[in-house]
Design an enzyme around this catalytic site. Structure first.
Site, PDB file in Angstrom:
ATOM      1  N   HIS A  91       0.842  -1.217   0.000  1.00  0.00           N
ATOM      2  CA  HIS A  91       0.000   0.000   0.000  1.00  0.00           C
ATOM      3  C   HIS A  91       0.864   1.248   0.000  1.00  0.00           C
ATOM      4  O   HIS A  91       2.051   1.196   0.327  1.00  0.00           O
ATOM      5  CB  HIS A  91      -0.883   0.032   1.245  1.00  0.00           C
ATOM      6  CG  HIS A  91      -0.093   0.214   2.509  1.00  0.00           C
ATOM      7  ND1 HIS A  91       0.620  -0.803   3.111  1.00  0.00           N
ATOM      8  CD2 HIS A  91       0.143   1.322   3.280  1.00  0.00           C
ATOM      9  CE1 HIS A  91       1.244  -0.353   4.181  1.00  0.00           C
ATOM     10  NE2 HIS A  91       0.982   0.945   4.315  1.00  0.00           N
ATOM     11  N   ASP A 103       0.592   4.967   1.948  1.00  0.00           N
ATOM     12  CA  ASP A 103      -0.198   5.530   3.050  1.00  0.00           C
ATOM     13  C   ASP A 103      -1.089   6.648   2.513  1.00  0.00           C
ATOM     14  O   ASP A 103      -0.594   7.582   1.875  1.00  0.00           O
ATOM     15  CB  ASP A 103       0.728   6.089   4.144  1.00  0.00           C
ATOM     16  CG  ASP A 103       1.516   4.982   4.839  1.00  0.00           C
ATOM     17  OD1 ASP A 103       1.091   3.817   4.805  1.00  0.00           O
ATOM     18  OD2 ASP A 103       2.576   5.301   5.426  1.00  0.00           O
ATOM     19  N   HIS A 126       4.762   0.191  -0.074  1.00  0.00           N
ATOM     20  CA  HIS A 126       5.524  -0.546   0.928  1.00  0.00           C
ATOM     21  C   HIS A 126       4.636  -1.592   1.585  1.00  0.00           C
ATOM     22  O   HIS A 126       3.422  -1.595   1.368  1.00  0.00           O
ATOM     23  CB  HIS A 126       6.146   0.416   1.963  1.00  0.00           C
ATOM     24  CG  HIS A 126       5.156   1.285   2.694  1.00  0.00           C
ATOM     25  ND1 HIS A 126       4.544   2.386   2.117  1.00  0.00           N
ATOM     26  CD2 HIS A 126       4.649   1.198   3.949  1.00  0.00           C
ATOM     27  CE1 HIS A 126       3.731   2.946   2.988  1.00  0.00           C
ATOM     28  NE2 HIS A 126       3.762   2.248   4.111  1.00  0.00           N
ATOM     29  N   ARG A 183       6.812  -9.023  16.038  1.00  0.00           N
ATOM     30  CA  ARG A 183       7.461  -7.769  15.625  1.00  0.00           C
ATOM     31  C   ARG A 183       6.532  -6.620  15.992  1.00  0.00           C
ATOM     32  O   ARG A 183       5.314  -6.745  15.879  1.00  0.00           O
ATOM     33  CB  ARG A 183       7.715  -7.784  14.119  1.00  0.00           C
ATOM     34  CG  ARG A 183       8.172  -6.455  13.582  1.00  0.00           C
ATOM     35  CD  ARG A 183       8.579  -6.515  12.108  1.00  0.00           C
ATOM     36  NE  ARG A 183       9.004  -5.196  11.691  1.00  0.00           N
ATOM     37  CZ  ARG A 183       8.223  -4.335  11.029  1.00  0.00           C
ATOM     38  NH1 ARG A 183       6.984  -4.660  10.680  1.00  0.00           N
ATOM     39  NH2 ARG A 183       8.683  -3.137  10.703  1.00  0.00           N
TER      40      ARG A 183
HETATM   41  C1  LIG Z   1      -5.922   5.993   7.114  1.00  0.00           C
HETATM   42  C2  LIG Z   1      -5.373   4.821   7.285  1.00  0.00           C
HETATM   43  C3  LIG Z   1      -5.872   3.563   6.698  1.00  0.00           C
HETATM   44  C4  LIG Z   1      -4.818   2.547   7.098  1.00  0.00           C
HETATM   45  C5  LIG Z   1      -4.349   3.087   8.414  1.00  0.00           C
HETATM   46  C6  LIG Z   1      -4.173   4.543   8.104  1.00  0.00           C
HETATM   47  O1  LIG Z   1      -4.084   5.320   9.261  1.00  0.00           O
HETATM   48  C7  LIG Z   1      -2.923   4.703   7.209  1.00  0.00           C
HETATM   49  C8  LIG Z   1      -2.548   3.434   6.418  1.00  0.00           C
HETATM   50  C9  LIG Z   1      -3.718   2.530   6.018  1.00  0.00           C
HETATM   51  C10 LIG Z   1      -3.355   1.020   5.846  1.00  0.00           C
HETATM   52  C11 LIG Z   1      -2.284   0.603   6.849  1.00  0.00           C
HETATM   53  C12 LIG Z   1      -2.832   0.656   4.457  1.00  0.00           C
HETATM   54  C13 LIG Z   1      -2.792  -0.878   4.256  1.00  0.00           C
HETATM   55  C14 LIG Z   1      -4.175  -1.493   4.442  1.00  0.00           C
HETATM   56  C15 LIG Z   1      -4.789  -1.163   5.815  1.00  0.00           C
HETATM   57  C16 LIG Z   1      -6.213  -1.679   5.834  1.00  0.00           C
HETATM   58  C17 LIG Z   1      -4.033  -1.953   6.898  1.00  0.00           C
HETATM   59  O2  LIG Z   1      -3.466  -3.037   6.606  1.00  0.00           O
HETATM   60  O3  LIG Z   1      -4.040  -1.591   8.079  1.00  0.00           O
HETATM   61  C18 LIG Z   1      -4.744   0.385   5.992  1.00  0.00           C
HETATM   62  C19 LIG Z   1      -5.273   1.087   7.230  1.00  0.00           C
HETATM   63  C20 LIG Z   1      -6.767   0.951   7.464  1.00  0.00           C
HETATM   64  O4  LIG Z   1      -7.119   0.661   8.596  1.00  0.00           O
HETATM   65  O5  LIG Z   1      -7.590   1.173   6.549  1.00  0.00           O
HETATM   66  O1  LIG Z   2       5.013  -2.115  10.403  1.00  0.00           O
HETATM   67  C1  LIG Z   2       5.609  -1.582   9.479  1.00  0.00           C
HETATM   68  O2  LIG Z   2       6.834  -1.651   9.350  1.00  0.00           O
HETATM   69  C2  LIG Z   2       4.864  -0.803   8.405  1.00  0.00           C
HETATM   70  C3  LIG Z   2       3.407  -0.580   8.717  1.00  0.00           C
HETATM   71  C4  LIG Z   2       2.744   0.303   7.717  1.00  0.00           C
HETATM   72  O3  LIG Z   2       3.208   0.479   6.611  1.00  0.00           O
HETATM   73  C5  LIG Z   2       1.507   1.011   8.108  1.00  0.00           C
HETATM   74  O4  LIG Z   2       0.983   0.753   9.224  1.00  0.00           O
HETATM   75  O5  LIG Z   2       1.040   1.851   7.289  1.00  0.00           O
HETATM   76 FE   LIG Z   3       2.211   2.189   5.600  1.00  0.00          FE
END
Ligand SMILES: C=C1C[C@]23C[C@@]1(O)CC[C@H]2[C@]1(C)CCC[C@@](C)(C(=O)O)[C@H]1[C@@H]3C(=O)O
Ligand SMILES: O=C(O)CCC(=O)C(=O)O
Ligand SMILES: [Fe+2]
Length: 360
Positions: free
Chosen positions: A224, A226, A280, A290
């Site tokens: 994704h 951010d 990333h 982790r």
């Molecule tokens: C606005 C946001 C959506 C997510 C958290 C965040 O604060 C910034 C990054 C987004 C996220 C991490 C991108 C990958 C998918 C996601 C669903 C996750 O794996 O957590 C995303 C976050 C979300 O909760 O929508």
């Molecule tokens: O845990 C990490 O190293 C990356 C997490 C991340 O990319 C996110 O929370 O948006």
């Molecule tokens: Fe991220």
């Protein structure tokens, strides 16, 4: 299909994990992605108080990194080592509690804050192998973090709330310093983005990635960009953060003294596409949990996100429409799972909403 419950205490030791956690072949982690990515190390404290030539060099390095991939690291950031240690200790304290205790802060559908154990219930497939606790933080409301933690987890967790309240306030301070460097490097002056983000409405997220016995078929956080503006991440010493540049995945090796900083979609829009929000992900491993601490700097909800006029001209027309962080956040929580195309898809959606006469 019945949604699995992500109880790390049960799932971490198992090889027969539910199919919803298995990622398709083209998206699953590649064993050869251990090549290291070298991102510039910025001495931010030295630059803000030091000599103008060193400052100019830092500005140049940041600008170059942000134009290429949007990732750099900061050292000499002034964040107290004890506070950082406490913040990591509190991640352990929270996530090692029994599941029902953590579920007191359960994240509700459509909301961006609370505790989520994987995203069972929210997504049907490609579930992330992680637990998260997210909460809002605003400099204009210093009691917000503690009030939220105490209201959801109870009075016994006040100390944890106080640690993260301090941590968020330090992150907000550091983000504003970084905004000065970004403004300088884009030629719009130190004050422009600093002022824009002074009243930020940010999101703090604690990430906990339990061990997984099928680490090459799962992902802790899927690929994704951010959607937020700027991310300041501190990872523990385990490693797992990977960035996709020049056609391949590479790891950012953890450094206890450094924060990994990256540009998000909202800042990419604020720079009229000059600075990149880069793809990333986070991989997991079979041995140890982790942890990472992510501070997502976000503008005030209803502030119009638009680049300064000096970054727009005939050769560089507007790359994205005006929008608010409220609408982009809502988009990622209710309509679209943030991935590598969020800003593109969201921009088309915004333009479609506008009356035909307003489209350029
Ligand atoms: C606005 C946001 C959506 C997510 C958290 C965040 O604060 C910034 C990054 C987004 C996220 C991490 C991108 C990958 C998918 C996601 C669903 C996750 O794996 O957590 C995303 C976050 C979300 O909760 O929508
Ligand atoms: O845990 C990490 O190293 C990356 C997490 C991340 O990319 C996110 O929370 O948006
Ligand atoms: Fe991220």
């Amino acid at each position: 299909m019945v949604q699995p419950v992500f109880d790390a205490a049960v799932l971490s030791g198992r090889t027969d994990i539910p199919s919803q956690f298995i990622w398709p072949e083209g998206e699953s982690p590649t064993p050869d992605a251990t090549e290291e990515m070298h991102v510039p190390l910025i001495d931010i404290g030295g630059m803000l108080s030091g000599d103008p030539r060193a400052a100019a060099e830092v500005t140049r390095l940041v600008g170059e990194a942000c134009e290429r991939h949007g990732f750099f690291q900061v050292v000499n950031h002034g964040i107290d080592a004890q506070l950082l240690a406490d913040a990591h200790r509190c991640v352990d304290a929270f996530f090692t509690m029994p599941l029902p205790e953590k579920q007191r802060a359960l994240r509700r559908p459509g909301e961006s804050c609370g505790y989520a154990s994987s995203f069972t219930g929210r997504f049907a497939s490609k579930l992330p192998w992680k637990e998260t606790l997210s909460f809002r933080s605003c400099p204009s409301d210093p009691a917000l973090v503690v009030d939220y933690i105490v209201a959801t987890l109870g009075e016994d967790h006040r100390r944890l709330g106080e640690v993260y309240a301090r941590y968020c306030s330090e992150m907000s301070r550091l983000s504003l310093e970084i905004m000065e460097v970004l403004g300088e490097s884009l030629g719009v002056g130190r004050a422009h983005y600093r002022r824009f983000f002074e009243g930020n409405e940010s999101i703090m997220r604690l990430n906990y990635y339990p061990p997984c016995q099928r680490p090459l078929e799962t992902l802790g956080t899927g690929p994704h960009c951010d959607p937020t503006s700027l991310t300041i991440l501190h990872q523990d010493d385990v490693g797992g953060l990977q960035v996709h540049t020049d056609g391949r995945w590479r790891s950012i090796r953890p450094r206890a003294d450094a924060f990994v900083v990256n540009i998000g979609d909202t800042f990419m829009a604020l720079s009229n596409g000059r600075y990149k929000s880069c793809l990333h992900r986070a991989v997991v491993n079979s041995r140890v949990p982790r942890k990472s601490l992510a501070f997502f700097l976000c503008p005030e909800m209803d502030k119009v996100v638009a680049p300064p006029g000096t970054l727009v001209d005939a050769a560089n027309p507007r790359a994205y429409p005006d929008f608010t962080w409220r609408s982009l956040l809502d988009f990622t929580q209710k309509h679209y799972r943030a991935d590598m195309k969020t800003l593109e898809v969201f921009s088309s959606w915004v333009v479609q909403q506008q009356p035909a006469s307003a489209r350029t």
